[in-house]
Design a protein around this motif. Structure first.
Motif, PDB file in Angstrom:
ATOM      1  N   VAL A 165      -9.616  25.280  -6.080  1.00  0.00           N
ATOM      2  CA  VAL A 165      -9.911  24.329  -7.156  1.00  0.00           C
ATOM      3  C   VAL A 165      -8.655  23.547  -7.599  1.00  0.00           C
ATOM      4  CG1 VAL A 165      -9.665  25.897  -9.141  1.00  0.00           C
ATOM      5  CG2 VAL A 165     -11.400  24.113  -9.189  1.00  0.00           C
ATOM      6  N   THR A 166      -7.499  24.172  -7.453  1.00  0.00           N
ATOM      7  CA  THR A 166      -6.258  23.488  -7.853  1.00  0.00           C
ATOM      8  C   THR A 166      -5.986  22.255  -6.985  1.00  0.00           C
ATOM      9  OG1 THR A 166      -5.093  25.067  -6.465  1.00  0.00           O
ATOM     10  CG2 THR A 166      -5.087  25.492  -8.815  1.00  0.00           C
ATOM     11  N   THR A 167      -6.511  22.230  -5.775  1.00  0.00           N
ATOM     12  CA  THR A 167      -6.254  21.075  -4.895  1.00  0.00           C
ATOM     13  C   THR A 167      -6.990  19.831  -5.393  1.00  0.00           C
ATOM     14  OG1 THR A 167      -8.055  21.676  -3.394  1.00  0.00           O
ATOM     15  CG2 THR A 167      -5.858  22.489  -2.831  1.00  0.00           C
ATOM     16  N   LEU A 168      -7.945  20.003  -6.306  1.00  0.00           N
ATOM     17  CA  LEU A 168      -8.641  18.844  -6.866  1.00  0.00           C
ATOM     18  C   LEU A 168      -7.794  18.152  -7.926  1.00  0.00           C
ATOM     19  CD1 LEU A 168     -12.194  20.369  -7.461  1.00  0.00           C
ATOM     20  CD2 LEU A 168     -11.512  18.868  -5.587  1.00  0.00           C
ATOM     21  N   MET A 169      -6.877  18.915  -8.470  1.00  0.00           N
ATOM     22  CA  MET A 169      -6.150  18.454  -9.659  1.00  0.00           C
ATOM     23  C   MET A 169      -5.368  17.153  -9.445  1.00  0.00           C
ATOM     24  SD  MET A 169      -6.613  19.988 -12.434  1.00  0.00           S
ATOM     25  CE  MET A 169      -6.830  21.711 -12.153  1.00  0.00           C
ATOM     26  N   PRO A 170      -4.631  17.018  -8.327  1.00  0.00           N
ATOM     27  CA  PRO A 170      -3.883  15.760  -8.174  1.00  0.00           C
ATOM     28  C   PRO A 170      -4.790  14.532  -8.118  1.00  0.00           C
ATOM     29  CG  PRO A 170      -3.107  17.413  -6.613  1.00  0.00           C
ATOM     30  CD  PRO A 170      -4.361  17.949  -7.235  1.00  0.00           C
ATOM     31  N   ARG A 171      -6.055  14.731  -7.803  1.00  0.00           N
ATOM     32  CA  ARG A 171      -6.939  13.568  -7.632  1.00  0.00           C
ATOM     33  C   ARG A 171      -7.572  13.090  -8.937  1.00  0.00           C
ATOM     34  NH1 ARG A 171     -10.376  15.986  -2.642  1.00  0.00           N
ATOM     35  NH2 ARG A 171      -8.598  16.968  -1.647  1.00  0.00           N
ATOM     36  N   ILE A 172      -7.472  13.897  -9.986  1.00  0.00           N
ATOM     37  CA  ILE A 172      -8.155  13.481 -11.209  1.00  0.00           C
ATOM     38  C   ILE A 172      -7.194  12.753 -12.149  1.00  0.00           C
ATOM     39  CG2 ILE A 172      -9.900  15.306 -11.085  1.00  0.00           C
ATOM     40  CD1 ILE A 172      -8.305  16.742 -13.288  1.00  0.00           C
ATOM     41  N   VAL A 173      -7.779  11.863 -12.920  1.00  0.00           N
ATOM     42  CA  VAL A 173      -6.961  11.083 -13.850  1.00  0.00           C
ATOM     43  C   VAL A 173      -7.238  11.586 -15.264  1.00  0.00           C
ATOM     44  CG1 VAL A 173      -6.498   8.760 -14.723  1.00  0.00           C
ATOM     45  CG2 VAL A 173      -7.119   9.094 -12.313  1.00  0.00           C
ATOM     46  N   LEU A 174      -6.185  12.019 -15.947  1.00  0.00           N
ATOM     47  CA  LEU A 174      -6.332  12.541 -17.312  1.00  0.00           C
ATOM     48  C   LEU A 174      -5.444  11.747 -18.257  1.00  0.00           C
ATOM     49  CD1 LEU A 174      -5.896  16.408 -16.761  1.00  0.00           C
ATOM     50  CD2 LEU A 174      -8.037  15.147 -16.975  1.00  0.00           C
TER      51      LEU A 174
ATOM     52  N   THR B  87       0.840  -1.208   0.000  1.00  0.00           N
ATOM     53  CA  THR B  87       0.000   0.000   0.000  1.00  0.00           C
ATOM     54  C   THR B  87       0.873   1.256   0.000  1.00  0.00           C
ATOM     55  OG1 THR B  87      -1.497  -1.283   1.368  1.00  0.00           O
ATOM     56  CG2 THR B  87      -2.030   1.037   1.110  1.00  0.00           C
ATOM     57  N   LEU B  88       1.939   1.229   0.778  1.00  0.00           N
ATOM     58  CA  LEU B  88       2.840   2.392   0.813  1.00  0.00           C
ATOM     59  C   LEU B  88       3.480   2.619  -0.559  1.00  0.00           C
ATOM     60  CD1 LEU B  88       4.777   1.951   4.202  1.00  0.00           C
ATOM     61  CD2 LEU B  88       2.935   3.534   3.698  1.00  0.00           C
ATOM     62  N   GLU B  89       3.889   1.528  -1.172  1.00  0.00           N
ATOM     63  CA  GLU B  89       4.529   1.625  -2.496  1.00  0.00           C
ATOM     64  C   GLU B  89       3.609   2.276  -3.517  1.00  0.00           C
ATOM     65  OE1 GLU B  89       7.500  -2.169  -2.992  1.00  0.00           O
ATOM     66  OE2 GLU B  89       5.467  -2.318  -3.707  1.00  0.00           O
ATOM     67  N   LEU B  90       2.314   1.915  -3.400  1.00  0.00           N
ATOM     68  CA  LEU B  90       1.349   2.402  -4.393  1.00  0.00           C
ATOM     69  C   LEU B  90       0.863   3.813  -4.092  1.00  0.00           C
ATOM     70  CD1 LEU B  90      -0.783  -0.844  -4.835  1.00  0.00           C
ATOM     71  CD2 LEU B  90       0.883   0.115  -6.428  1.00  0.00           C
ATOM     72  N   HIS B  91       1.095   4.284  -2.863  1.00  0.00           N
ATOM     73  CA  HIS B  91       0.593   5.610  -2.488  1.00  0.00           C
ATOM     74  C   HIS B  91       1.449   6.689  -3.159  1.00  0.00           C
ATOM     75  CE1 HIS B  91      -0.851   8.920  -0.028  1.00  0.00           C
ATOM     76  NE2 HIS B  91      -1.825   8.119   0.371  1.00  0.00           N
ATOM     77  N   PRO B  92       0.787   7.676  -3.814  1.00  0.00           N
ATOM     78  CA  PRO B  92       1.565   8.675  -4.559  1.00  0.00           C
ATOM     79  C   PRO B  92       2.588   9.417  -3.700  1.00  0.00           C
ATOM     80  CG  PRO B  92      -0.798   9.233  -4.485  1.00  0.00           C
ATOM     81  CD  PRO B  92      -0.657   7.864  -3.935  1.00  0.00           C
ATOM     82  N   PHE B  93       2.320   9.522  -2.419  1.00  0.00           N
ATOM     83  CA  PHE B  93       3.227  10.274  -1.549  1.00  0.00           C
ATOM     84  C   PHE B  93       4.605   9.610  -1.466  1.00  0.00           C
ATOM     85  CE2 PHE B  93       4.769  11.681   2.679  1.00  0.00           C
ATOM     86  CZ  PHE B  93       4.695  13.045   2.474  1.00  0.00           C
ATOM     87  N   PHE B  94       4.639   8.295  -1.607  1.00  0.00           N
ATOM     88  CA  PHE B  94       5.915   7.582  -1.458  1.00  0.00           C
ATOM     89  C   PHE B  94       6.469   7.093  -2.798  1.00  0.00           C
ATOM     90  CE2 PHE B  94       4.126   7.222   2.833  1.00  0.00           C
ATOM     91  CZ  PHE B  94       5.139   7.894   3.495  1.00  0.00           C
ATOM     92  N   GLU B  95       5.933   7.646  -3.865  1.00  0.00           N
ATOM     93  CA  GLU B  95       6.381   7.243  -5.201  1.00  0.00           C
ATOM     94  C   GLU B  95       7.904   7.401  -5.324  1.00  0.00           C
ATOM     95  OE1 GLU B  95       4.109   9.217  -8.309  1.00  0.00           O
ATOM     96  OE2 GLU B  95       5.781   8.821  -9.662  1.00  0.00           O
ATOM     97  N   GLY B  96       8.553   6.370  -5.819  1.00  0.00           N
ATOM     98  CA  GLY B  96       9.995   6.452  -6.063  1.00  0.00           C
ATOM     99  C   GLY B  96      10.859   6.251  -4.827  1.00  0.00           C
ATOM    100  N   MET B  97      10.264   5.902  -3.708  1.00  0.00           N
ATOM    101  CA  MET B  97      11.052   5.750  -2.479  1.00  0.00           C
ATOM    102  C   MET B  97      11.808   4.415  -2.498  1.00  0.00           C
ATOM    103  SD  MET B  97       9.722   6.627   1.259  1.00  0.00           S
ATOM    104  CE  MET B  97      10.793   7.170   2.548  1.00  0.00           C
ATOM    105  N   ASP B  98      13.002   4.453  -1.980  1.00  0.00           N
ATOM    106  CA  ASP B  98      13.854   3.269  -1.902  1.00  0.00           C
ATOM    107  C   ASP B  98      13.112   2.137  -1.171  1.00  0.00           C
ATOM    108  OD1 ASP B  98      15.775   1.418  -1.087  1.00  0.00           O
ATOM    109  OD2 ASP B  98      17.347   2.962  -1.061  1.00  0.00           O
TER     110      ASP B  98
END
Ligand code: FES
Lengths: 153, 277
Positions: free
Chosen positions: B189-198, A7-18
């Motif tokens: 509105v910009t805070t919504l942007m990371p959540r959308i898939v384009l 889950t951590l690996e897939l979470h965008p916050f930890f993307e690319g982490m060792d």
């Protein structure tokens, strides 16, 4: 733990982490679930964890006398709730409450701080990621308070 | 497009058929078109004239397929629009138009469409949605992100609720602040942007709102892989003539009234957010 690491690996916050560092983090992680309306924490509580939201919606509120609770931010899947665990005095500044059924990974703040002290590579990775988050939130807050939806044709 | 009158500087007199208060400071006027008829393309504006007070550019917020009414949704900011807010059914208003460029909806058939509206910027984008929803199979995925100050400032609330029920439209609304009990999003509105898939290879974005909002939205879209030639913006400037004669709306060599208000970002990137202009 394996499940948490995935889950951590897939979470965008930890993307690319060792992956080694993710292993360490996974040791401090556990799954949490919050019902709609349930408080996750309240202002003044000890800040003992960071939550990685997997599913659901959380609102961050501030209580103002005579105005009641004001929602200042909502967070959803892919977002992180809480960075007060990283900085003294390790206290919550706001209330956080689930608006919808929310599933999250909770990272133990105390353990993470200790591990970050022991392994500065981990400490640096965490600071990099959390300071970027703080900067993004600060920028969003600035836009929020200047009333950007002003005049337009 | 059918203009109201032959002499473009002389307003046609239109009767207010309906006045609807949308929010505390925003209202919608439904005007009867003149006998010669009226049609417009999404994104265009009319100059609305309050006799004895002044004239303002207001984008058209109705359905382009509905030629029986001219619809404007207006936020009362200045002297003219504040006075307009006191108008009543059956009163008269002067109308010149339609003017300006439009959102290129016909060129975007087959593409995914992202609409980002801030505040009253939802009004010029509503005709786009009307068109797309009436021709839904001709477009790919459609997303609308709409930001406002508070839940009480949201315009077209009922319509948004009914759009929310559609499976062929992704819609996210966010406000800057809300009382307890609001179940929607809070944050700009910009805070919504990371959540959308384009899909960056097939998406066209149309942005309408204050420049500062569009500026930060563009940054987020760039992060998502959209190029300037996939982003359309609607710009705002003071206008007088509406037809490229007076120079009031000039932005460097560009006349917002005539060359805009809708621009492809790659064409105006060098002018956008320039302090000197
Ligand atoms: S408003 Fe007169 S030139 Fe544009």
């Amino acid at each position: 733990m394996d499940n948490s690491k995935k889950t951590l690996e897939l979470h965008p916050f930890f993307e690319g982490m060792d992956p080694d560092l993710l292993d360490v983090m996974a040791c401090c992680a556990c799954h949490r679930e919050y019902q709609p309306g349930q408080f996750i924490y309240r202002e003044g509580d000890e800040a003992d964890q960071a939550l990685l939201i997997i599913e659901g919606k959380v609102c961050v509120e501030i209580f103002a006398a005579q105005r009641g609770s004001l929602v200042i931010q909502t967070l959803g899947p892919g977002d992180i709730l809480g960075w007060s665990w990283l900085f003294p005095p390790f206290k919550r500044r706001f209330d956080a409450r689930a608006i919808e059924l929310t599933r999250a990974i909770a990272l133990d703040g105390g353990v993470l701080r200790q591990k970050a002290d022991e392994d500065h590579r981990l400490g640096y990775e965490l600071l990099k990621r959390f300071s970027r988050l703080v900067v993004e939130r600060l920028q969003a807050t600035r836009l929020q308070i200047i009333d950007i939806y002003g005049k337009h044709i | 497009m059918k203009a109201l009158i032959k002499d473009i500087m002389a307003p046609a007199v239109c009767v207010i058929q309906k006045f609807r208060k949308e929010t505390q400071d925003t209202f919608t006027l439904e005007l009867s078109p003149p006998e010669e008829g009226f049609s417009f393309s999404p994104g265009q504006f009319n100059m609305l004239y309050m006799y004895g007070i002044g004239e303002v550019p207001i984008s058209i917020s109705g359905d382009p397929a509905d030629t029986g009414r001219i619809i404007h949704t207006i936020r009362a900011y200045g002297a003219v629009t504040s006075r307009m807010m006191t108008l009543k059914k059956q009163e008269m208003i002067g109308v010149r138009g339609p003017f300006g460029t439009h959102w290129p909806i016909e060129d975007l058939v087959g593409r995914d469409i992202l609409l980002v509206a801030g505040g009253i910027g939802i009004a010029p984008l509503r005709p786009v949605l009307f068109h797309i929803l009436s021709n839904r199979t001709r477009y790919g995925k459609v997303l609308l992100l709409y930001g406002e100050r508070t839940p009480g400032d949201l315009i077209f609330r009922n319509q948004i609720e009914s759009w929310r029920g559609r499976f062929d439209l992704e819609l996210e609304v966010t406000v800057d602040s809300a009382r307890e009990g609001w179940r929607g999003n809070v944050g700009v509105v910009t805070t919504l942007m990371p959540r959308i898939v384009l899909d960056p290879s097939n998406t066209a974005a149309m942005l309408c709102g204050p420049e500062i909002m569009m500026h930060y939205t563009i940054q987020e879209l760039t992060k998502k892989g959209l190029r300037d030639d996939q982003i359309y913006i609607s710009m705002e400037r003071n206008m007088r003539c509406g037809i490229g004669l007076c120079g009031h709306c000039q932005l460097g060599p560009t006349f917002v009234c005539k060359d805009g208000p809708v621009f492809l970002l790659s064409k105006v990137r060098h002018l956008f957010r320039k302090r000197e202009l």
